[in-house]
Design a protein around this motif. Structure first.
Motif, PDB file in Angstrom:
ATOM      1  N   GLY A 281     -43.669  72.459  82.661  1.00  0.00           N
ATOM      2  CA  GLY A 281     -43.933  71.050  82.949  1.00  0.00           C
ATOM      3  C   GLY A 281     -43.198  70.130  82.000  1.00  0.00           C
ATOM      4  N   LEU A 282     -43.233  70.512  80.727  1.00  0.00           N
ATOM      5  CA  LEU A 282     -42.609  69.692  79.687  1.00  0.00           C
ATOM      6  C   LEU A 282     -41.099  69.585  79.913  1.00  0.00           C
ATOM      7  N   MET A 283     -40.478  70.718  80.238  1.00  0.00           N
ATOM      8  CA  MET A 283     -39.025  70.720  80.422  1.00  0.00           C
ATOM      9  C   MET A 283     -38.637  69.994  81.704  1.00  0.00           C
ATOM     10  N   ARG A 284     -39.511  70.026  82.717  1.00  0.00           N
ATOM     11  CA  ARG A 284     -39.238  69.241  83.927  1.00  0.00           C
ATOM     12  C   ARG A 284     -39.232  67.757  83.574  1.00  0.00           C
ATOM     13  N   PHE A 285     -40.157  67.372  82.702  1.00  0.00           N
ATOM     14  CA  PHE A 285     -40.199  65.975  82.266  1.00  0.00           C
ATOM     15  C   PHE A 285     -38.908  65.625  81.505  1.00  0.00           C
ATOM     16  N   ALA A 286     -38.502  66.517  80.601  1.00  0.00           N
ATOM     17  CA  ALA A 286     -37.255  66.275  79.845  1.00  0.00           C
ATOM     18  C   ALA A 286     -36.075  66.180  80.808  1.00  0.00           C
ATOM     19  N   ALA A 287     -36.069  67.034  81.834  1.00  0.00           N
ATOM     20  CA  ALA A 287     -34.963  67.027  82.795  1.00  0.00           C
ATOM     21  C   ALA A 287     -34.901  65.690  83.531  1.00  0.00           C
ATOM     22  N   LEU A 288     -36.075  65.163  83.894  1.00  0.00           N
ATOM     23  CA  LEU A 288     -36.100  63.868  84.582  1.00  0.00           C
ATOM     24  C   LEU A 288     -35.559  62.769  83.678  1.00  0.00           C
ATOM     25  N   CYS A 289     -35.841  62.862  82.384  1.00  0.00           N
ATOM     26  CA  CYS A 289     -35.310  61.874  81.431  1.00  0.00           C
ATOM     27  C   CYS A 289     -33.789  61.965  81.366  1.00  0.00           C
ATOM     28  N   PHE A 290     -33.267  63.200  81.295  1.00  0.00           N
ATOM     29  CA  PHE A 290     -31.808  63.364  81.284  1.00  0.00           C
ATOM     30  C   PHE A 290     -31.195  62.792  82.560  1.00  0.00           C
ATOM     31  N   GLN A 291     -31.786  63.118  83.726  1.00  0.00           N
ATOM     32  CA  GLN A 291     -31.243  62.613  84.987  1.00  0.00           C
ATOM     33  C   GLN A 291     -31.289  61.090  85.028  1.00  0.00           C
ATOM     34  N   TRP A 292     -32.374  60.498  84.535  1.00  0.00           N
ATOM     35  CA  TRP A 292     -32.501  59.032  84.504  1.00  0.00           C
ATOM     36  C   TRP A 292     -31.324  58.458  83.730  1.00  0.00           C
ATOM     37  N   ASN A 293     -31.061  59.048  82.583  1.00  0.00           N
ATOM     38  CA  ASN A 293     -29.984  58.581  81.714  1.00  0.00           C
ATOM     39  C   ASN A 293     -28.621  58.739  82.401  1.00  0.00           C
ATOM     40  N   TRP A 294     -28.407  59.892  83.068  1.00  0.00           N
ATOM     41  CA  TRP A 294     -27.115  60.131  83.719  1.00  0.00           C
ATOM     42  C   TRP A 294     -26.895  59.163  84.884  1.00  0.00           C
ATOM     43  N   PHE A 295     -27.916  58.951  85.711  1.00  0.00           N
ATOM     44  CA  PHE A 295     -27.753  58.010  86.829  1.00  0.00           C
ATOM     45  C   PHE A 295     -27.519  56.587  86.313  1.00  0.00           C
ATOM     46  N   SER A 296     -28.204  56.210  85.225  1.00  0.00           N
ATOM     47  CA  SER A 296     -27.968  54.876  84.651  1.00  0.00           C
ATOM     48  C   SER A 296     -26.529  54.751  84.202  1.00  0.00           C
ATOM     49  N   THR A 297     -26.037  55.796  83.557  1.00  0.00           N
ATOM     50  CA  THR A 297     -24.652  55.777  83.067  1.00  0.00           C
ATOM     51  C   THR A 297     -23.669  55.623  84.224  1.00  0.00           C
ATOM     52  N   ILE A 298     -23.895  56.402  85.295  1.00  0.00           N
ATOM     53  CA  ILE A 298     -22.980  56.373  86.441  1.00  0.00           C
ATOM     54  C   ILE A 298     -23.017  54.998  87.106  1.00  0.00           C
ATOM     55  N   GLU A 299     -24.235  54.492  87.320  1.00  0.00           N
ATOM     56  CA  GLU A 299     -24.347  53.190  87.971  1.00  0.00           C
ATOM     57  C   GLU A 299     -23.718  52.103  87.103  1.00  0.00           C
ATOM     58  N   GLY A 300     -23.965  52.158  85.806  1.00  0.00           N
ATOM     59  CA  GLY A 300     -23.367  51.178  84.881  1.00  0.00           C
ATOM     60  C   GLY A 300     -21.855  51.261  84.907  1.00  0.00           C
ATOM     61  N   TYR A 301     -21.334  52.460  84.906  1.00  0.00           N
ATOM     62  CA  TYR A 301     -19.885  52.668  84.882  1.00  0.00           C
ATOM     63  C   TYR A 301     -19.230  52.110  86.136  1.00  0.00           C
ATOM     64  N   TYR A 302     -19.819  52.398  87.280  1.00  0.00           N
ATOM     65  CA  TYR A 302     -19.264  51.893  88.548  1.00  0.00           C
ATOM     66  C   TYR A 302     -19.366  50.374  88.627  1.00  0.00           C
ATOM     67  N   ALA A 303     -20.489  49.813  88.144  1.00  0.00           N
ATOM     68  CA  ALA A 303     -20.672  48.354  88.174  1.00  0.00           C
ATOM     69  C   ALA A 303     -19.589  47.678  87.340  1.00  0.00           C
ATOM     70  N   LYS A 304     -19.317  48.248  86.177  1.00  0.00           N
ATOM     71  CA  LYS A 304     -18.321  47.663  85.260  1.00  0.00           C
ATOM     72  C   LYS A 304     -16.916  47.753  85.872  1.00  0.00           C
ATOM     73  N   ASN A 305     -16.593  48.909  86.446  1.00  0.00           N
ATOM     74  CA  ASN A 305     -15.249  49.084  87.009  1.00  0.00           C
ATOM     75  C   ASN A 305     -15.020  48.214  88.238  1.00  0.00           C
ATOM     76  N   LYS A 306     -16.083  47.956  89.007  1.00  0.00           N
ATOM     77  CA  LYS A 306     -15.963  47.062  90.179  1.00  0.00           C
ATOM     78  C   LYS A 306     -15.576  45.671  89.729  1.00  0.00           C
ATOM     79  N   LYS A 307     -16.235  45.215  88.628  1.00  0.00           N
ATOM     80  CA  LYS A 307     -15.976  43.863  88.122  1.00  0.00           C
ATOM     81  C   LYS A 307     -14.517  43.715  87.737  1.00  0.00           C
ATOM     82  N   ARG A 308     -13.954  44.804  87.128  1.00  0.00           N
ATOM     83  CA  ARG A 308     -12.571  44.758  86.648  1.00  0.00           C
ATOM     84  C   ARG A 308     -11.558  44.682  87.796  1.00  0.00           C
ATOM     85  N   GLU A 309     -11.938  45.244  88.942  1.00  0.00           N
ATOM     86  CA  GLU A 309     -10.987  45.301  90.069  1.00  0.00           C
ATOM     87  C   GLU A 309     -10.602  43.922  90.589  1.00  0.00           C
TER      88      GLU A 309
END
Ligand SMILES: NC(=O)C1=CN([C@@H]2O[C@H](COP(=O)(O)OP(=O)(O)OC[C@H]3O[C@@H](n4cnc5c(N)ncnc54)[C@H](OP(=O)(O)O)[C@@H]3O)[C@@H](O)[C@H]2O)C=CC1
Ligand SMILES: CCCCCCCCCCCCCCCC(=O)[C@@H](N)CO
Length: 309
Positions: A281-309
């Motif tokens: 259970g604990l590691m599933r929770f940690a995994a969800l935290c990692f995924q949250w962080n990765w999706f935030s990073t991806i969304e942030g990265y795409y948002a920033k690159n769109k602005k530059r275009e």
């Protein structure tokens, strides 16, 4: 209870005086494993495509450990007949290490089908060719010597979790886990232990090449797991093989990943089985935290690159 349940039973797989056959043994992790196995007194054979690099590797192992019996075999693992010939030449194997591998990260949309096929052919089909060629003589060997044998397969942390830029590579490395789980059922009564090794980014000539093309997001997400040196990965891998472990993590993040992705994998260690049951259970929770962080990073990265275009 877990000490009773944990299966298959643990085993000690000795290396001294035994024949260790390592693919991709001319570079990086494979070369580090070949060197370490020779140091432990194993007779080592290495296989790769490029003969000149194989000869260099043999010279390096001989220089360091004075062993004059390092066998070199030039073959492409995609060529089943060439692989069978190499294993015939090398003689019966006690420990087979399927470590060869290629990796070119790229978004699926931008990667050619030829390159995808190339990765799957080498990483996955090549491993099938090797195991099929080596298995009959390996079985005879464990019967004869009454010592356990080992088939080790080099996966990757990208074979435990899919991340940005690794659709083809992850597919090839996840597939090795299915192969390994099923194979362990089939060879346990022959006293052969399967080990799957899951390294993080590791300093090797292969990684240097990879960095020339790796998407920025792949760099960031792969950085969630600390990098390692080839010698340290080789040591973890050989320790896992020697103790007959099925899942072999290499660093702290890898140990967390192993618990988070334990699934229905074999587990010979009661201590690890305990951690898996308690940690699920604990590691599933940690995994969800990692995924949250990765999706935030991806969304942030795409948002920033769109602005530059
Ligand atoms: N470095 C890393 O960050 C990580 C690596 N891994 C895995 O570890 C393994 C080794 O990686 P690494 O040491 O970095 O790789 P390197 O690129 O440094 O070495 C790869 C080895 O595989 C051989 N090889 C490649 N293609 C073939 C083929 N078709 N037939 C036979 N041999 C082949 C190469 O020799 P040649 O070219 O002469 O054939 C070479 O000896 C791979 O399976 C990789 O996926 C896993 C996690 C992280
Ligand atoms: C529950 C907790 C989970 C915690 C940690 C998660 C970390 C995941 C990172 C994945 C990294 C993948 C690197 C692949 C390296 C590789 O194989 C390439 N260099 C090509 O060979």
């Amino acid at each position: 209870a877990l000490a009773f349940l944990a299966r298959p039973r643990g085993a000690r797989v000795p290396l001294k005086g035994r024949h260790v056959f390592i693919t991709g043994g001319s570079s990086g992790i494979g070369l580090a494993m070949a060197t370490a196995a020779a140091r432990e007194g194993a007779r080592v054979s290495i296989l790769a495509r490029n003969l000149a690099r194989l000869e260099e590797a043999r010279a390096a192992i001989q220089r360091d450990w004075g062993r004059s019996d390092v066998g070199v075999h030039a073959a492409d693992v995609r060529d089943a007949e060439a692989v069978a010939r190499a294993l015939e030449e090398a003689g019966p194997v006690d420990v087979l290490v399927c470590n060869h591998g290629v990796f070119v990260p790229q978004e699926l949309e931008r990667q050619d089908v030829e390159e995808i096929k190339w990765m799957v052919d080498i990483n996955l089909m090549g491993t099938f060719h090797l195991i099929k060629a080596a298995l009959p003589a390996m079985k005879a060997r464990t019967r004869e010597t009454r010592l356990p044998g080992s088939i080790a397969i080099m996966s990757s942390q990208a074979g435990q979790v899919g991340i940005y830029g690794y659709t083809a590579y992850s597919a090839s490395k996840f597939a090795l886990r299915g192969l390994g789980e099923a194979l362990q059922h089939e060879v346990i009564t022959d006293n052969i232990h399967v080990s799957l090794i899951f390294p993080p980014d590791t300093e090797t000539p292969g990684l240097e090449e990879e960095h020339k093309r790796r998407p920025e997001l792949t760099n960031i997400i792969a950085g969630s797991s600390g990098g390692m040196k080839a010698n340290d990965v080789a040591k973890k891998a050989l320790d896992g093989i020697k103790s007959g472990r099925f899942i072999v993590p290499c660093n702290f993040e890898g140990a967390m990943l192993a618990v988070a992705t334990a699934g229905l994998s074999p587990q010979s260690s009661p201590v690890m089985a305990f951690l898996e049951v308690i940690g699920a259970g604990l590691m599933r929770f940690a995994a969800l935290c990692f995924q949250w962080n990765w999706f935030s990073t991806i969304e942030g990265y795409y948002a920033k690159n769109k602005k530059r275009e």
